[in-house]
Design a protein around this motif. Structure first.
Motif, PDB file in Angstrom:
ATOM      1  N   ASP A  10      19.019 -13.670 -25.875  1.00 42.18           N
ATOM      2  CA  ASP A  10      18.219 -12.832 -26.758  1.00 42.18           C
ATOM      3  C   ASP A  10      16.795 -12.781 -26.229  1.00 42.18           C
ATOM      4  O   ASP A  10      16.406 -13.600 -25.383  1.00 42.18           O
ATOM      5  N   PRO A  11      15.999 -11.827 -26.712  1.00 41.49           N
ATOM      6  CA  PRO A  11      14.605 -11.757 -26.258  1.00 41.49           C
ATOM      7  C   PRO A  11      13.886 -13.086 -26.489  1.00 41.49           C
ATOM      8  O   PRO A  11      14.099 -13.772 -27.483  1.00 41.49           O
ATOM      9  N   GLY A  12      13.044 -13.452 -25.538  1.00 46.03           N
ATOM     10  CA  GLY A  12      12.237 -14.654 -25.678  1.00 46.03           C
ATOM     11  C   GLY A  12      12.878 -15.905 -25.121  1.00 46.03           C
ATOM     12  O   GLY A  12      12.228 -16.947 -25.007  1.00 46.03           O
ATOM     13  N   GLU A  43      13.811  -4.226 -23.208  1.00 49.05           N
ATOM     14  CA  GLU A  43      14.616  -3.247 -22.489  1.00 49.05           C
ATOM     15  C   GLU A  43      14.173  -3.150 -21.031  1.00 49.05           C
ATOM     16  O   GLU A  43      15.008  -3.040 -20.122  1.00 49.05           O
ATOM     17  N   GLU A  44      12.897  -3.225 -20.800  1.00 47.89           N
ATOM     18  CA  GLU A  44      12.397  -3.173 -19.425  1.00 47.89           C
ATOM     19  C   GLU A  44      12.862  -4.388 -18.629  1.00 47.89           C
ATOM     20  O   GLU A  44      13.240  -4.284 -17.457  1.00 47.89           O
ATOM     21  N   TRP A  49      16.580  -6.789 -14.527  1.00 45.95           N
ATOM     22  CA  TRP A  49      17.678  -7.673 -14.107  1.00 45.95           C
ATOM     23  C   TRP A  49      18.826  -6.859 -13.526  1.00 45.95           C
ATOM     24  O   TRP A  49      19.451  -7.271 -12.548  1.00 45.95           O
ATOM     25  N   ARG A  50      19.098  -5.730 -14.132  1.00 46.71           N
ATOM     26  CA  ARG A  50      20.190  -4.889 -13.627  1.00 46.71           C
ATOM     27  C   ARG A  50      19.869  -4.372 -12.231  1.00 46.71           C
ATOM     28  O   ARG A  50      20.711  -4.406 -11.323  1.00 46.71           O
ATOM     29  N   ALA A  91      22.528   3.021 -23.628  1.00 48.51           N
ATOM     30  CA  ALA A  91      22.215   4.025 -22.614  1.00 48.51           C
ATOM     31  C   ALA A  91      20.868   3.739 -21.950  1.00 48.51           C
ATOM     32  O   ALA A  91      20.717   3.898 -20.734  1.00 48.51           O
ATOM     33  N   ARG A  92      19.896   3.298 -22.733  1.00 46.70           N
ATOM     34  CA  ARG A  92      18.555   3.057 -22.165  1.00 46.70           C
ATOM     35  C   ARG A  92      18.548   1.904 -21.173  1.00 46.70           C
ATOM     36  O   ARG A  92      17.755   1.907 -20.225  1.00 46.70           O
ATOM     37  N   ILE A  93      19.405   0.904 -21.383  1.00 46.96           N
ATOM     38  CA  ILE A  93      19.409  -0.231 -20.448  1.00 46.96           C
ATOM     39  C   ILE A  93      20.463  -0.065 -19.354  1.00 46.96           C
ATOM     40  O   ILE A  93      20.624  -0.941 -18.505  1.00 46.96           O
ATOM     41  N   GLY A  94      21.169   1.065 -19.370  1.00 47.60           N
ATOM     42  CA  GLY A  94      22.175   1.316 -18.345  1.00 47.60           C
ATOM     43  C   GLY A  94      23.469   0.557 -18.558  1.00 47.60           C
ATOM     44  O   GLY A  94      24.188   0.262 -17.593  1.00 47.60           O
TER      45      GLY A  94
END
Length: 282
Positions: A10-12, A43-44, A49-50, A91-94
């Motif tokens: 999760d974030p953080g 998201e960035e 990472w992707r 979709a935004r994170i691919g």
């Protein structure tokens, strides 16, 4: 060929150093939990990472308080809108897959077998399930239609409570057959055990639909998400069946590494599976 994955952080939660270690060990998928609100920084980081490490993503859509199977049109519409928000995040994170829970009937007072009212109340519950299954079919068909042009595959997973949908191989097969579209199946082996169904029974009945596996284990009473050690006979049996019936499925450990010691268990797991199956797995 089989691919390996794990539940992403999760974030953080620090993960930067572990990303390359896990990729080198053979993991290539992460399943990310859809957030309650958009977080551009998160998201960035996921996109980085992707792009840097080559991760493929699936997104686990929200389900707490979200019921895609509600027969109430307004409630069902709201649930679909939540899922479409999660699709937009994917979709935004691919991401390549969106994992959904089909829903539940919101009737939790189910007497156990042997109770004088069990048969009568189960009959009423099953009539209610049919209404919810029809509503869930409409919801998931709409989400899948929206996902297709975005290159995201929709998958639904099996659950285990008597009031939840998709608890048996037969129910899942009927449900997916009604959709008549490109919706796949996630076999959660821990959920299958809790439902009193051998996980391999799902693979035998649904191998043409299986895209994704959630791998974790439990004592048959609670969904504790224990690590899927290959020494557990049920886990080894599932892996052998996957090799035979759906070798292109993603084997995803539905646990996030939380410590250096736990990271070592993940790090050695793909090699152990390769040895077990005596096959080349990437």
């Amino acid at each position: 060929m089989l691919t390996f994955g794990l539940k992403g952080p999760d974030p953080g939660i620090p993960f930067e150093e572990w990303s390359a270690i896990l990729r080198e060990a053979g993991f290539s998928w992460m399943e990310i939990r859809a957030p309650e609100v958009p977080d551009p920084d998160w998201e960035e980081r996921l996109r980085a990472w992707r792009e840097r490490d080559g991760w493929s993503y699936s997104v686990h859509a929200r389900f707490f308080g979200v019921n895609l199977s509600s027969p109430n049109p307004r409630v069902r519409r709201a649930a679909v809108e939540v899922a479409l928000e999660d699709l937009a995040f994917a979709a935004r994170i691919g991401a390549r897959r969106l994992n959904l829970h089909a829903g539940d009937v919101n009737w939790y007072d189910v007497p156990p077998p042997g109770h004088p009212a069990h048969a009568r109340m189960m009959e009423a519950l099953n009539r209610l399930r049919e209404q919810h299954q029809a509503a869930a079919t409409r919801s998931i068909a709409e989400i899948a239609q929206a996902a297709r042009p975005q290159g995201v595959e929709v998958v639904v997973e099996n659950l285990y409570k008597p009031w939840e949908l998709l608890c048996s191989p037969e129910e899942v097969a009927i449900f997916l057959g009604r959709l008549e579209g490109p919706v796949g199946f996630t076999l959660d082996i821990g959920h299958a055990a809790l439902a009193g169904r051998p996980p391999v029974a799902f693979l035998r009945a649904l191998d043409g639909w299986v895209r994704h596996l959630h791998l974790h284990w439990n004592d048959g009473a609670f969904d504790t998400h224990e690590f899927p050690e290959l020494s557990i006979p049920g886990v080894a049996e599932v892996l052998q069946a996957v090799k035979e019936r759906c070798p292109h499925a993603t084997l995803l450990i539905e646990i996030t590494p939380g410590s250096e010691d736990e990271l070592e268990r993940f790090r050695s797991w793909p090699a152990q599976v390769r040895k077990l199956l005596k096959a080349h797995v990437v």
